[in-house]
Design a protein around this motif. Sequence first.
Motif, mmCIF file in Angstrom:
data_model
loop_
_atom_site.group_PDB
_atom_site.id
_atom_site.type_symbol
_atom_site.label_atom_id
_atom_site.label_comp_id
_atom_site.label_asym_id
_atom_site.label_seq_id
_atom_site.Cartn_x
_atom_site.Cartn_y
_atom_site.Cartn_z
ATOM 1 N N VAL A 93 1.344 -1.501 0.135
ATOM 2 C CA VAL A 93 0.191 0.242 -0.098
ATOM 3 C C VAL A 93 1.174 0.905 -0.174
ATOM 4 O O VAL A 93 0.657 2.193 -0.468
ATOM 5 C CB VAL A 93 -1.051 0.375 1.082
ATOM 6 C CG1 VAL A 93 -2.494 -0.962 0.856
ATOM 7 C CG2 VAL A 93 -0.238 -0.665 3.090
ATOM 8 N N ALA A 94 1.717 1.004 0.216
ATOM 9 C CA ALA A 94 3.085 2.521 0.066
ATOM 10 C C ALA A 94 4.609 2.254 0.790
ATOM 11 O O ALA A 94 4.790 1.019 0.798
ATOM 12 C CB ALA A 94 2.416 3.226 1.924
ATOM 13 N N ARG A 95 4.789 3.164 -0.061
ATOM 14 C CA ARG A 95 6.891 2.851 0.101
ATOM 15 C C ARG A 95 6.648 3.592 1.773
ATOM 16 O O ARG A 95 6.705 5.063 1.765
ATOM 17 C CB ARG A 95 7.614 3.494 -1.071
ATOM 18 C CG ARG A 95 8.875 3.093 -1.247
ATOM 19 C CD ARG A 95 9.650 3.582 -2.104
ATOM 20 N NE ARG A 95 9.532 4.946 -2.059
ATOM 21 C CZ ARG A 95 9.218 5.822 -3.964
ATOM 22 N NH1 ARG A 95 10.124 4.364 -4.772
ATOM 23 N NH2 ARG A 95 8.947 6.306 -4.418
ATOM 24 N N LEU A 96 7.887 3.331 2.587
ATOM 25 C CA LEU A 96 7.628 3.614 3.737
ATOM 26 C C LEU A 96 9.148 4.688 3.569
ATOM 27 O O LEU A 96 9.083 6.036 4.204
ATOM 28 C CB LEU A 96 8.081 3.325 4.661
ATOM 29 C CG LEU A 96 6.782 2.022 5.015
ATOM 30 C CD1 LEU A 96 6.362 1.091 6.306
ATOM 31 C CD2 LEU A 96 5.426 3.319 5.458
ATOM 32 N N TRP A 97 10.253 3.847 2.875
ATOM 33 C CA TRP A 97 11.921 4.396 2.969
ATOM 34 C C TRP A 97 12.238 4.576 1.508
ATOM 35 O O TRP A 97 12.572 3.374 1.074
ATOM 36 C CB TRP A 97 12.849 3.932 4.226
ATOM 37 C CG TRP A 97 13.797 4.917 3.930
ATOM 38 C CD1 TRP A 97 14.161 5.434 4.676
ATOM 39 C CD2 TRP A 97 14.924 4.491 3.539
ATOM 40 N NE1 TRP A 97 15.298 6.170 4.692
ATOM 41 C CE2 TRP A 97 15.916 5.357 4.156
ATOM 42 C CE3 TRP A 97 15.511 3.229 2.762
ATOM 43 C CZ2 TRP A 97 17.252 5.357 3.824
ATOM 44 C CZ3 TRP A 97 16.935 2.217 2.342
ATOM 45 C CH2 TRP A 97 17.831 4.209 3.212
ATOM 46 N N PRO A 98 12.831 4.805 0.816
ATOM 47 C CA PRO A 98 13.334 7.080 1.103
ATOM 48 C C PRO A 98 12.745 7.689 0.908
ATOM 49 O O PRO A 98 12.871 8.526 1.804
ATOM 50 C CB PRO A 98 14.549 6.730 0.329
ATOM 51 C CG PRO A 98 13.798 5.506 -0.614
ATOM 52 C CD PRO A 98 13.759 4.806 -0.302
ATOM 53 N N HIS A 99 11.703 7.713 0.420
ATOM 54 C CA HIS A 99 10.678 8.536 -0.008
ATOM 55 C C HIS A 99 8.880 8.288 -0.155
ATOM 56 O O HIS A 99 8.789 8.026 -0.842
ATOM 57 C CB HIS A 99 11.186 8.753 -1.956
ATOM 58 C CG HIS A 99 12.926 9.556 -1.955
ATOM 59 N ND1 HIS A 99 12.827 10.241 -1.906
ATOM 60 C CD2 HIS A 99 13.047 8.918 -2.844
ATOM 61 C CE1 HIS A 99 14.274 10.070 -2.298
ATOM 62 N NE2 HIS A 99 14.846 9.400 -3.016
ATOM 63 N N PRO A 100 8.977 8.110 1.406
ATOM 64 C CA PRO A 100 7.520 8.024 1.619
ATOM 65 C C PRO A 100 6.019 8.095 0.271
ATOM 66 O O PRO A 100 5.999 9.154 -0.014
ATOM 67 C CB PRO A 100 7.236 8.463 3.078
ATOM 68 C CG PRO A 100 8.178 8.526 3.366
ATOM 69 C CD PRO A 100 9.340 9.227 2.468
ATOM 70 N N ARG A 101 5.947 7.434 -0.517
ATOM 71 C CA ARG A 101 4.589 7.982 -0.821
ATOM 72 C C ARG A 101 3.476 6.177 -1.300
ATOM 73 O O ARG A 101 3.965 5.522 -0.607
ATOM 74 C CB ARG A 101 4.616 8.009 -2.536
ATOM 75 C CG ARG A 101 5.301 7.119 -3.364
ATOM 76 C CD ARG A 101 5.496 7.146 -4.735
ATOM 77 N NE ARG A 101 6.220 6.486 -5.486
ATOM 78 C CZ ARG A 101 5.023 5.821 -6.602
ATOM 79 N NH1 ARG A 101 4.192 6.097 -6.173
ATOM 80 N NH2 ARG A 101 6.219 4.811 -6.910
ATOM 81 N N LEU A 102 2.246 6.626 -1.111
ATOM 82 C CA LEU A 102 1.150 5.557 -1.410
ATOM 83 C C LEU A 102 1.862 4.969 -2.848
ATOM 84 O O LEU A 102 1.790 5.617 -3.491
ATOM 85 C CB LEU A 102 -0.166 6.660 -1.043
ATOM 86 C CG LEU A 102 -0.877 6.556 0.104
ATOM 87 C CD1 LEU A 102 -2.139 7.397 -0.087
ATOM 88 C CD2 LEU A 102 -0.799 5.762 1.282
#
Length: 106
Positions: A93-102
Amino acid sequence: MNPLGWLPYRRIRVRGPSMAPTLKDGDVVLARNRRNPRSGDVAVVTWVARPGQLSIKRVAGGDAGGWHVEGDNANASTDSRELGPALVHGVVVARLWPHPRLLSSR
């Protein structure tokens, strides 16, 4: 038992280039456990031939035999084209690291 465990969400570190450019080696993502995938979703999967190996792939479609999934980087991905239908265990559902985004379906 679901390899993602019993909690509703799980953090997973991406390994390898198969999902580039969407996800890169070392990215940390958040997967929703037991969520039904739709075509275009990024999912956490296993294959019968590789039951202990979690992989992150894009869902292309599904049928009674399982889910057809492929990496975004076709030249660097081992996926349903070689391994057949996959078992989907959760949806990223999302990338947390390195550039957080849904993450959303393509």
